[in-house]
Motif scaffolding. Sequence first.
Motif, PDB file in Angstrom:
ATOM      1  N   THR A  19     159.535 104.067 -16.480  1.00 26.36           N
ATOM      2  CA  THR A  19     159.080 104.337 -15.114  1.00 26.36           C
ATOM      3  C   THR A  19     157.903 105.302 -15.126  1.00 26.36           C
ATOM      4  N   LEU A  21     154.234 104.486 -13.533  1.00 24.91           N
ATOM      5  CA  LEU A  21     153.930 105.198 -12.301  1.00 24.91           C
ATOM      6  C   LEU A  21     152.437 105.248 -11.994  1.00 24.91           C
ATOM      7  N   PRO A  22     151.563 105.605 -12.931  1.00 28.85           N
ATOM      8  CA  PRO A  22     150.130 105.620 -12.593  1.00 28.85           C
ATOM      9  C   PRO A  22     149.606 104.239 -12.190  1.00 28.85           C
ATOM     10  N   TRP A  42     151.250 101.848 -10.555  1.00 31.07           N
ATOM     11  CA  TRP A  42     151.645 101.582  -9.174  1.00 31.07           C
ATOM     12  C   TRP A  42     150.866 102.444  -8.206  1.00 31.07           C
ATOM     13  N   GLN A  43     150.540 103.665  -8.605  1.00 29.84           N
ATOM     14  CA  GLN A  43     149.716 104.517  -7.747  1.00 29.84           C
ATOM     15  C   GLN A  43     148.334 103.904  -7.569  1.00 29.84           C
ATOM     16  N   LEU A  44     147.784 103.323  -8.622  1.00 29.86           N
ATOM     17  CA  LEU A  44     146.480 102.666  -8.517  1.00 29.86           C
ATOM     18  C   LEU A  44     146.556 101.433  -7.620  1.00 29.86           C
ATOM     19  N   ILE A 100     148.721 100.870  -5.131  1.00 34.46           N
ATOM     20  CA  ILE A 100     148.881 101.326  -3.749  1.00 34.46           C
ATOM     21  C   ILE A 100     147.571 101.905  -3.228  1.00 34.46           C
ATOM     22  N   GLY A 101     146.893 102.705  -4.039  1.00 38.31           N
ATOM     23  CA  GLY A 101     145.610 103.272  -3.638  1.00 38.31           C
ATOM     24  C   GLY A 101     144.566 102.199  -3.362  1.00 38.31           C
TER      25      GLY A 101
END
Length: 74
Positions: A18, A22-23, A25-27, A29-30
């Motif tokens: 995870t 995580l980075p 999924w952040q990209l 979403i961003g």
Amino acid sequence: MAAFASSIGTTLAQDSLTALLLPFWQLVIGGLVLLAVVASVRRLARRGPSRMTTGLLVTASAIIGLAVLGMLLQ
């Protein structure tokens, strides 16, 4: 006792996976948020200067409000 150690190892492995994802999924979403903002600004710009000014004021107020709320809740 071995089953307990195995469950801890499995949990740590899942947490590691995870943490690696995580980075990514952040990209994602961003990128989606950026796409939505660009689309909304483009649509707002086509409606004319008066609506653009109002839209920018509302957006700026929302950003400032969220920043203040974030600082107060921190």
